[in-house]
Write an enzyme that holds these catalytic residues in place. Structure first.
Site, short mmCIF file in Angstrom:
data_model
loop_
_atom_site.label_atom_id
_atom_site.label_comp_id
_atom_site.label_asym_id
_atom_site.label_seq_id
_atom_site.Cartn_x
_atom_site.Cartn_y
_atom_site.Cartn_z
CG ASP A 153 8.42 47.88 -95.78
OD1 ASP A 153 7.75 47.37 -94.87
OD2 ASP A 153 9.40 48.63 -95.57
CG ASP A 192 6.86 46.30 -88.61
OD1 ASP A 192 7.28 45.71 -87.60
OD2 ASP A 192 6.98 47.51 -88.77
#
Ligand code: GLY
Length: 405
Positions: free
Chosen positions: A125, A187
């Site tokens: 992330d 993602d």
């Protein structure tokens, strides 16, 4: 997370020549959609963000989500996966208004994220976190401390790369918990932009190679033959072999988690922008076509494309619609056939029109931009809520559309 180019100019008044040319190229093909009043929606975002800014308690409390039927923000802290979106919104506010007070707010919020960039990445992330905040900040100001921090973050992200598999390990924490030896989630495509940016801005060439290999491996194993994505691809760390495709935030391993498909649309479009490799453009179109072909009439997906099997009261995911709109707008600019380009652009404009309606805007409820997103349905977290990344991509899409109009 960038807006296709490095142009810097006052958004409220000036449009650069490239976009005028592009606009002329596309305008004839786009007459079927009523022209969006983009400034009106961006002004709405500015009014809402001003209200949020007044309630942000301390500089490292970062607006994150507002529960359904509530009016108060839940905050997150620097380093969480969503911690870059509010600083990113503040940079977009500055880009749109050129008002120095937005720049000051963006600088303060972004400064809280710099320390994490000198630490090992605890997940994939770091790309989301840094490119939305520091990446937009660097694009708009050229501040050298942002560049250094981004290069550090990229090097740490690359430490999660497994060359035997050919992808980044997205969730180290899930290796033991889920028995997913090497896991790569869809993602993660979004975070490759940090590596590509770094390779272009003084970082090592291997960062570019890692991003390309990751995208290629994910094309091979992260999708079903029809172009719908698994959420998680699990690999053997020793042989590098693909073991299985599963879900974490979707309904089931064989269903299609809506936001996952939009990360794929956006991610492969970005890969084409950054590499010029046509296979990424073709793939972006394939995943976009699957997504578009399964949407309900108002173009805002249920949180999972199989959710309707649970009943028609299942929530929509406005965040997916916002990400899709932003990705499709960019995708439309890379397609030379004007009528095909117009399909993506028109769909994106229609999505933005729906999101800008009373049903989806938060205006009568809270100070976010949008209602009706789903964060993590299997854990019953942030269900039918206002979520900061929905707002970020909604605003980004509006700015992209403004440039194209
Ligand atoms: N990247 C986490 C999510 O989309 O929920």
């Amino acid at each position: 997370m960038t807006i296709f180019t490095q142009y810097q100019y006052p958004m409220k008044n000036k449009i650069p020549p490239f976009f005028i040319g592009l606009s002329l190229l596309l305008s004839g093909a786009c007459t079927s959609v009523a022209t969006m009043e983009v400034d009106k929606q961006l002004d709405y975002c500015e009014a809402q963000a001003s209200r949020t800014l007044r309630v942000v308690p301390v500089s490292d409390s970062i607006p994150n989500y507002i529960d359904k039927d509530d009016a108060s923000w839940h905050f997150t802290t620097p380093g969480s996966w969503t911690s870059g979106f509010w600083p990113g919104i503040l940079w977009y506010m500055y880009e749109y208004t050129r008002d120095e007070s937005w720049m000051e707010a963006a600088r303060q919020a972004t400064a809280t994220l710099i320390p994490m960039t000198s630490q090992p990445a605890h997940s994939h992330d770091s790309g989301f976190i840094t490119m939305c905040s520091l990446g937009n900040g660097y694009r708009l100001t050229g501040a050298p401390e942002y560049k250094d921090a981004l290069l550090n973050a990229a090097n740490h992200l690359a430490e999660l790369y497994n060359p035997t598999v050919g992808t980044i390990l997205s969730w180290p924490g899930m290796v033991a918990r889920e028995n997913w030896p090497h896991n790569t989630i869809i993602d993660n495509m979004m975070n490759l932009e940090l590596l590509l940016w770094a390779a272009k801005n003084g970082g090592e060439k291997r960062l570019y190679d890692i991003a390309v290999k990751h995208a290629e491996t994910t094309m091979e194993h992260g999708f079903r033959p029809d172009g719908s994505t698994y959420h998680v691809a699990v690999y053997d760390t020793i042989t590098g072999n693909f073991i299985k495709g599963v879900t974490h935030q979707g309904l089931s391993d064989e269903s299609l988690w809506a936001r996952g498909q939009t990360w794929a649309i956006y991610g492969y479009t970005m890969m084409y922008r950054e590499t010029g490799d046509i296979k990424f453009l073709d793939f972006a179109r394939k995943v976009a076509d699957v997504y578009l072909s399964r949407l309900p009439e108002d173009l805002v997906p249920y949180w999972d494309f199989k959710a309707l099997e649970l009943g028609s009261n299942e929530p929509r995911d406005a965040s997916a619609a916002a990400i899709a709109a932003s990705g499709l707008l960019e995708l439309s600019t890379y397609i030379s056939d004007a009528s095909q380009a117009a399909v993506y652009r028109n769909k994106a404009e229609q999505m933005l029109q729906v999101l800008s309606s009373e049903k989806y805007q938060s205006r009568n409820h809270n100070t976010a931009f949008l209602l009706h997103s789903v964060g993590h349905m299997p854990r019953r977290k942030e269900v039918d809520a206002s979520i900061i990344y929905a707002d970020y991509y909604y605003m980004e899409a509006l700015i992209r559309l403004k440039r194209l109009q």
